[in-house]
Design an enzyme around this catalytic site. Structure first.
Site, PDB file in Angstrom:
ATOM      1  N   GLU A  41      21.093   8.325  -3.011  1.00 29.02           N
ATOM      2  CA  GLU A  41      21.981   8.367  -4.182  1.00 29.02           C
ATOM      3  C   GLU A  41      23.287   7.624  -3.936  1.00 29.02           C
ATOM      4  O   GLU A  41      24.153   7.584  -4.799  1.00 29.02           O
ATOM      5  CB  GLU A  41      22.242   9.817  -4.607  1.00 29.02           C
ATOM      6  CG  GLU A  41      22.751  10.724  -3.517  1.00 29.02           C
ATOM      7  CD  GLU A  41      22.947  12.166  -3.993  1.00 29.02           C
ATOM      8  OE1 GLU A  41      22.986  12.412  -5.208  1.00 29.02           O
ATOM      9  OE2 GLU A  41      23.089  13.043  -3.116  1.00 29.02           O
ATOM     10  N   CYS A  85      14.966  12.712  -8.700  1.00 31.35           N
ATOM     11  CA  CYS A  85      15.359  14.014  -9.236  1.00 31.35           C
ATOM     12  C   CYS A  85      16.633  13.923 -10.078  1.00 31.35           C
ATOM     13  O   CYS A  85      17.168  14.933 -10.507  1.00 31.35           O
ATOM     14  CB  CYS A  85      15.516  15.041  -8.123  1.00 31.35           C
ATOM     15  SG  CYS A  85      16.795  14.619  -6.940  1.00 31.35           S
ATOM     16  N   ARG A 103      18.927  22.936  -6.540  1.00 31.15           N
ATOM     17  CA  ARG A 103      20.337  22.816  -6.158  1.00 31.15           C
ATOM     18  C   ARG A 103      20.777  24.180  -5.653  1.00 31.15           C
ATOM     19  O   ARG A 103      20.469  25.201  -6.277  1.00 31.15           O
ATOM     20  CB  ARG A 103      21.189  22.407  -7.356  1.00 31.15           C
ATOM     21  CG  ARG A 103      20.926  21.000  -7.874  1.00 31.15           C
ATOM     22  CD  ARG A 103      21.890  20.676  -9.016  1.00 31.15           C
ATOM     23  NE  ARG A 103      21.876  19.282  -9.407  1.00 31.15           N
ATOM     24  CZ  ARG A 103      21.221  18.788 -10.467  1.00 31.15           C
ATOM     25  NH1 ARG A 103      20.502  19.587 -11.216  1.00 31.15           N
ATOM     26  NH2 ARG A 103      21.289  17.497 -10.752  1.00 31.15           N
ATOM     27  N   ARG A 107      10.704 -12.909 -50.773  1.00 28.41           N
ATOM     28  CA  ARG A 107      11.052 -11.660 -50.073  1.00 28.41           C
ATOM     29  C   ARG A 107      11.179 -11.896 -48.580  1.00 28.41           C
ATOM     30  O   ARG A 107      10.401 -12.637 -47.991  1.00 28.41           O
ATOM     31  CB  ARG A 107       9.949 -10.621 -50.259  1.00 28.41           C
ATOM     32  CG  ARG A 107       9.757 -10.129 -51.662  1.00 28.41           C
ATOM     33  CD  ARG A 107       8.555  -9.195 -51.692  1.00 28.41           C
ATOM     34  NE  ARG A 107       8.141  -8.904 -53.036  1.00 28.41           N
ATOM     35  CZ  ARG A 107       8.517  -7.830 -53.722  1.00 28.41           C
ATOM     36  NH1 ARG A 107       9.310  -6.945 -53.175  1.00 28.41           N
ATOM     37  NH2 ARG A 107       8.103  -7.643 -54.949  1.00 28.41           N
ATOM     38  N   SER A 158      14.283  11.221  -2.151  1.00 26.76           N
ATOM     39  CA  SER A 158      14.331  11.556  -3.568  1.00 26.76           C
ATOM     40  C   SER A 158      15.550  10.840  -4.152  1.00 26.76           C
ATOM     41  O   SER A 158      16.673  11.012  -3.669  1.00 26.76           O
ATOM     42  CB  SER A 158      14.450  13.061  -3.748  1.00 26.76           C
ATOM     43  OG  SER A 158      14.528  13.350  -5.121  1.00 26.76           O
ATOM     44  N   HIS A 214      29.046  18.460 -17.268  1.00 28.84           N
ATOM     45  CA  HIS A 214      28.470  19.682 -16.713  1.00 28.84           C
ATOM     46  C   HIS A 214      27.703  20.443 -17.783  1.00 28.84           C
ATOM     47  O   HIS A 214      26.558  20.854 -17.599  1.00 28.84           O
ATOM     48  CB  HIS A 214      29.600  20.545 -16.126  1.00 28.84           C
ATOM     49  CG  HIS A 214      29.123  21.863 -15.599  1.00 28.84           C
ATOM     50  ND1 HIS A 214      29.117  23.004 -16.366  1.00 28.84           N
ATOM     51  CD2 HIS A 214      28.604  22.217 -14.407  1.00 28.84           C
ATOM     52  CE1 HIS A 214      28.620  24.003 -15.649  1.00 28.84           C
ATOM     53  NE2 HIS A 214      28.312  23.550 -14.454  1.00 28.84           N
ATOM     54  N   LYS A 227       5.566  -8.120 -42.985  1.00 29.78           N
ATOM     55  CA  LYS A 227       5.035  -8.178 -44.350  1.00 29.78           C
ATOM     56  C   LYS A 227       4.068  -9.358 -44.495  1.00 29.78           C
ATOM     57  O   LYS A 227       2.952  -9.198 -44.992  1.00 29.78           O
ATOM     58  CB  LYS A 227       6.191  -8.305 -45.346  1.00 29.78           C
ATOM     59  CG  LYS A 227       5.729  -8.188 -46.768  1.00 29.78           C
ATOM     60  CD  LYS A 227       6.895  -8.275 -47.742  1.00 29.78           C
ATOM     61  CE  LYS A 227       7.739  -7.017 -47.718  1.00 29.78           C
ATOM     62  NZ  LYS A 227       9.050  -7.182 -48.312  1.00 29.78           N
ATOM     63  N   TYR A 232       6.358  10.997  -7.456  1.00 30.78           N
ATOM     64  CA  TYR A 232       6.611  12.006  -8.489  1.00 30.78           C
ATOM     65  C   TYR A 232       7.965  11.795  -9.154  1.00 30.78           C
ATOM     66  O   TYR A 232       8.834  11.103  -8.622  1.00 30.78           O
ATOM     67  CB  TYR A 232       6.558  13.429  -7.902  1.00 30.78           C
ATOM     68  CG  TYR A 232       7.663  13.759  -6.922  1.00 30.78           C
ATOM     69  CD1 TYR A 232       8.889  14.248  -7.363  1.00 30.78           C
ATOM     70  CD2 TYR A 232       7.483  13.572  -5.560  1.00 30.78           C
ATOM     71  CE1 TYR A 232       9.908  14.539  -6.478  1.00 30.78           C
ATOM     72  CE2 TYR A 232       8.497  13.860  -4.664  1.00 30.78           C
ATOM     73  CZ  TYR A 232       9.711  14.347  -5.124  1.00 30.78           C
ATOM     74  OH  TYR A 232      10.728  14.615  -4.254  1.00 30.78           O
ATOM     75  N   ARG A 250       1.416  -1.639 -44.340  1.00 31.74           N
ATOM     76  CA  ARG A 250       1.831  -1.651 -42.935  1.00 31.74           C
ATOM     77  C   ARG A 250       1.453  -0.303 -42.334  1.00 31.74           C
ATOM     78  O   ARG A 250       1.186   0.656 -43.066  1.00 31.74           O
ATOM     79  CB  ARG A 250       3.332  -1.895 -42.793  1.00 31.74           C
ATOM     80  CG  ARG A 250       4.126  -0.795 -43.409  1.00 31.74           C
ATOM     81  CD  ARG A 250       5.606  -1.043 -43.374  1.00 31.74           C
ATOM     82  NE  ARG A 250       6.179  -0.072 -44.278  1.00 31.74           N
ATOM     83  CZ  ARG A 250       7.349  -0.160 -44.848  1.00 31.74           C
ATOM     84  NH1 ARG A 250       8.104  -1.209 -44.630  1.00 31.74           N
ATOM     85  NH2 ARG A 250       7.779   0.776 -45.644  1.00 31.74           N
ATOM     86  N   MET A 263      17.664  -6.679 -45.952  1.00 27.83           N
ATOM     87  CA  MET A 263      17.750  -8.106 -46.281  1.00 27.83           C
ATOM     88  C   MET A 263      17.402  -8.321 -47.749  1.00 27.83           C
ATOM     89  O   MET A 263      17.281  -7.367 -48.493  1.00 27.83           O
ATOM     90  CB  MET A 263      16.867  -8.894 -45.329  1.00 27.83           C
ATOM     91  CG  MET A 263      17.447  -8.867 -43.914  1.00 27.83           C
ATOM     92  SD  MET A 263      16.471  -9.793 -42.758  1.00 27.83           S
ATOM     93  CE  MET A 263      14.949  -8.922 -42.763  1.00 27.83           C
ATOM     94  N   GLY A 312      15.369  -2.511 -46.841  1.00 27.28           N
ATOM     95  CA  GLY A 312      16.522  -2.717 -47.724  1.00 27.28           C
ATOM     96  C   GLY A 312      17.675  -3.483 -47.094  1.00 27.28           C
ATOM     97  O   GLY A 312      18.723  -3.645 -47.709  1.00 27.28           O
TER      98      GLY A 312
END
Ligand code: PEP
Ligand code: MG
Length: 910
Positions: free
Chosen positions: A775, A862, A590, A98, A794, A467, A29, A882, A351, A109, A107
């Site tokens: 992994e 992945c 998969r 303010r 991957s 799942h 502000k 990627y 703003r 504060m 609203g």
């Protein structure tokens, strides 16, 4: 002596000293008031006390040295600018105090208005307000006493924690005595009486008189604003919005202007464009003879801003001019608050305005057309979360629909349908053309057909990586998981929620974005953005500003990004959809679903094989089925790389559950039936039972333990690639080995695979790459060695997160993540957004060491994180080639990869 040498820290800035880029120091502000002041717009004079002063106060509980003097100096300048003095009994200067933090916390504060009024200056205010023209002196008296009672009320509540209801009750009493319900019916005498009543309330709660000294009022109000940074609601809001807790708030002290001085005064709010649709035009509300608080509180009905043209053409024209100027200056949608005091327009706030996802795209596109921003900036102004929102069908929640339960919004969208409790019933009803919602405690791979048939999935257990959640997201299907108020009883085909019973066939509606569950049908509408991605809306010809803007910004993102975007898909249909959505290959196919359904029986034969011959026969029967699966996918992805992962989950997942089987066998034995085969199956299930199957016999371990299993898959992949290539398409298979932790595992699998590939591929021209998932933490830490045997990595960030944190993927989100989020141990589930410092570090190490060992090593990801906006930026930074994500996330990843490139690689002038 030392004192003289110290340069005093600057804690207070006049508006003329700040600018819009100082939000951290002056709050949003304050920074924007400064900017408007410097643009020469009519801002009431004032100053801002910095967030640094607030932080210092919050540490010590005292104003930092020098602050009081700096405030005094700025008050003096303010008095000079206004030609009035604080507390002057003749013509008092009044100020508002303010809050204003770096990030808007609407609203949350505190604000105190009319500081500077006391028993004497209230009379002066009345005299000034009665000015020659507008007001009768009665009206002016009323205004002055109303202002004073508002000050005591706000000050009492905010600064001295007097319970607000006490003031409310006193106001109600005054109205009752007058026989009215309307504040405006109270005249000056009534309000004078109310001021007395308020002062008594103040005294009762604080043990002191209402302070008459304006500077004391000001200092206490400033303190209260500082302290409101740590008010409970502000703390909660910050946590929810992920606003850092240590920013502190600035405090703006501004000369009061009054919109409640008569019919030629008023107050309003406006947007420079429609924040809902982005359309150009004038959007706002105006309320004559009122203060800003009245608009916010909705006490009286506002009129559309356009009405102001009739009421006060001069101010209206000036306001429109200012709005155009602000847009041109901020180069964005602005929202503003203004007040007109007796025909004079004042700007109280501006703003960059909040907007819906659709408006964000439309406005970014318009601003490019208007020459205000370039396409890089337009890309920066939108984000993947907004795009994702636009891709799901939405509920038309125009009447009051009350949710009956709330779970985790696991896969966004809106779906209504008849409740079913089994996969088979879902398939049956869907075949009859019904929309169904599959309701389960949790889903498992056997529910796949039901999930495909259903419009949406609702579970009472499990988190965002359960799942149900993962599979639903993969299919772009709406899913609410972990709605634990729902008690699901599958055998009885019903669930109970909040005392109500819902039986099979009843209709429910689920919102996968908010996690809310409704009884009955809530109407839905399809997404135009998906229609565009699907190719059924042509952006060049359709008269739809949203679709045109999305098309334009997506095209730019594609031109800018360094990351390729692939998809996780294991069926031809998913592959085809992902391709339409812009996928440039499959990063994870998969293969486990290829062992389900009517192939289960073959898998059982494989597992129960007593010798090589039986096992080989089972594998030989599986081979052509797998080959057909791969052929379909290679054809769909003609010319693009397809990473096929060898089977990963533990084999017992393909067998019936232990308890059920044990019961069946016992019952059959009791009846004297021949149960030899079931007994063998039961023995196998017992043998394979694992306490921690996620850490057990799965992935590469299976391949090393069950002879011929991986070999069969490798052969199916290679043969399918050759067939597809010979038919004129281009197959580019990449074989991926899961759960590798040591290079020796990969070497063993690879040696066997290479032999098969060489034999099958011959001179067909097919090239097959062999790589691995990273992994397991050990794989990440020995990536240099593993890269010697891998043509690509991957990152399986689902398992890497599970094993990096030691968090079970299936259990922890529902079990205790809420507490971790509450404590701020992390701001978001690490299964959803990559944990940069820990799991991310493993990714970084592996990427660097892998590339050092083999510079041409291809790197991708992945895990679910491949479609998460924040994580895509991280993968861009790490330099992966990627990301791969579920088909519906592909556009999101394309957009975010473009944004990441613009943000880290800098703008270009395209
Ligand atoms: C992973 O672990 O991140 C991954 C992609 O494999 P899955 O989710 O199938 O375990
Ligand atoms: Mg995995």
């Amino acid at each position: 002596m030392a004192k003289q040498e110290t340069v005093e820290h600057k804690y207070v800035y006049a508006f003329a000293e700040g600018n819009k880029d100082l939000k951290e120091l002056l709050g949003g502000k304050g920074a924007n008031l400064a900017e408007m002041t410097n643009l020469g717009l009519p801002v009431p004079p004032g100053f801002t006390i910095t967030t640094e002063a607030c932080k210092a106060y919050l540490v010590t509980g005292e104003e930092p040295d020098g602050l009081a003097d700096q405030i005094a100096a700025h008050v003096a300048s303010l008095e000079q600018a206004m030609g009035k003095r604080l507390g002057d009994p003749e013509d008092p200067l009044l100020v508002s105090v303010r809050s204003g933090a770096k990030f808007s916390m609407p609203g949350m504060m505190e604000t105190v208005l009319n500081v500077g009024l006391n028993d004497r200056s209230v009379q002066g205010l009345a005299r000034q307000a009665s000015g020659a023209d507008a007001q009768t002196s009665g009206g002016a008296d009323r205004f002055a006493w109303d202002s004073y009672r508002r000050l005591i009320q706000m000050f009492g509540k905010t600064v001295c924690e007097v319970p607000g209801e006490e003031f409310e009750h006193a106001l109600d009493d005054a109205k009752r005595a007058k026989g009215t319900h309307d504040d405006l019916d109270l005249d000056a005498d009534d309000l004078r009486g109310l001021v007395d009543a308020y002062k008594k309330i103040f005294f009762k709660h604080t043990g002191r008189e209402f302070p008459q000294e304006p500077r004391e009022q000001l200092d206490l109000a400033i303190r209260a604003v500082f302290e409101s940074w740590n008010a409970e609601r502000a703390v909660l809001y910050r946590r929810q919005e992920r606003i850092p807790a240590d920013l502190g708030t600035a405090v703006n002290v501004v000369a009061m202007v009054f919109g409640n001085l008569g019919p030629d005064s008023g107050t309003g709010v406006a947007f420079t464009r429609d924040p809902a649709s982005g359309a150009q035009g004038i959007y706002g509300d105006y309320l004559a003879n009122a203060q800003g608080e009245d608009v916010v509180a909705g006490i009286r009905n506002t009129v559309p801003l356009q009405e102001l043209e009739r009421l006060d053409k001069k101010s209206y024209d000036e306001l429109l001019g200012i709005m155009a100027r602000l847009e041109g200056h901020y180069k964005d949608l602005c929202d503003i608050e203004f007040t007109i005091e007796r025909g004079k327009l004042w700007m109280l706030q501006t703003r960059v305005g909040k907007r819906t996802a659709a408006a964000a795209f439309v406005i970014a596109g318009q601003l490019v057309d208007e020459g205000l921003i370039d396409l890089d900036e337009a890309l920066h102004r939108v984000n993947g979360a907004q795009l994702a929102q636009l891709m799901f069908p939405r509920f038309r929640l125009d009447h009051e629909f009350q949710p009956v339960a709330k779970g985790i919004g696991a896969s966004p969208g809106a779906a209504s349908g008849k409740v079913v409790f089994t996969s088979a019933r879902a398939v049956e009803l869907a075949a009859e053309g019904e929309s169904v919602i599959l309701v389960r405690r949790e889903t498992n791979p056997d529910d796949l057909n039901g999930m495909i048939a259903a419009q949406g999935i609702l579970t009472s257990r499990g988190g965002k990586t359960s799942h149900a959640a993962v599979v639903a997201r993969g299919m772009g299907k709406t899913c609410v998981s972990g709605a634990d108020e729902i008690e699901v009883n599958v055998p009885q085909r019903r669930f109970v929620v909040g005392g109500q019973t819902v039986v099979e066939g009843d209709v429910v509606s689920i919102d996968g974005t908010t996690g809310k569950v409704y009884l009955g049908e809530v109407p839905v509408m399809p997404s135009e953005v998906v229609q565009y991605f699907e190719g059924s809306l042509d952006p060049e010809h359709v008269d739809n500003p949203l679709v045109r803007a999305v098309h334009r910004i997506m095209s730019h993102a594609d031109g800018r990004r360094r990351l390729a975007v692939r998809t996780n898909a294991d069926t031809g249909a998913d592959a085809a959809r992902a391709r339409r959505f812009g996928a440039e290959g499959i990063g994870l196919c998969r293969t486990e679903h290829m062992f389900l359904g009517d192939r289960r029986e073959l898998v059982e034969r494989l597992i129960l094989a007593r010798d090589n011959t039986e096992r080989e026969a089972a594998l030989a029967a599986l081979l052509p089925l797998q080959r057909a699966d791969f052929e379909e996918i290679f054809r769909e992805m003609d010319g693009m790389p397809v990473t096929v992962r060898l089977i990963d989950p533990p084999l017992h997942e393909f067998l019936p559950p232990l308890e059920q089987l044990a019961v069946n066998v016992a019952v059959a034995q009791e009846r004297g039936e021949d149960v030899a085969q079931e007994e063998a199956l039961l023995a196998a299930v017992r043998r394979m039972h694992e306490e921690n199957p996620m850490l057990g016999l799965r992935g590469v371990r299976l391949g090393l333990v069950i002879p011929g299993l991986f070999a069969m898959q490798v052969r199916a992949i290679a043969e399918a690639a050759v067939t597809v290539t010979r038919s004129g398409a281009v197959a580019r298979p990449e074989i991926m080995v899961p759960l590798v932790g040591a290079v020796q595992e990969l070497e063993t699998v690879r040696a066997e695979a290479e032999k098969i590939i060489a034999e099958v591929v011959g001179d067909s021209g097919v090239e097959v790459l062999i790589g691995t998932m990273i992994e397991v933490p050990r794989a990440a830490l020995t990536a240099g060695q593993i890269a010697e045997a891998a043509q690509f990595f991957s990152f399986g960030t689902n398992d890497l997160t599970q094993m990096g944190w030691g968090f079970s993927r299936d259990d922890v989100e529902g079990a205790f993540f809420w507490r971790y989020l509450e404590l701020g141990i992390f701001g978001i589930s690490p299964f959803e957004s990559i944990d940069r410092d820990g799991v991310g570090r493993l990714v970084r190490i592996a990427a660097e060491e892998g590339r050092a060992a083999r510079p041409e090593l291809k790197l991708g990801v992945c895990g679910e994180h491949g479609g998460d906006p924040e994580s895509v930026h991280f993968f861009h930074e790490v330099g992966l080639d990627y990301v791969s994500c579920s088909p519906f996330r592909v556009p999101v990843a394309r957009l975010e990869a473009g944004r990441a490139a613009v943000e880290t690689d800098g703008s270009d002038s395209r």
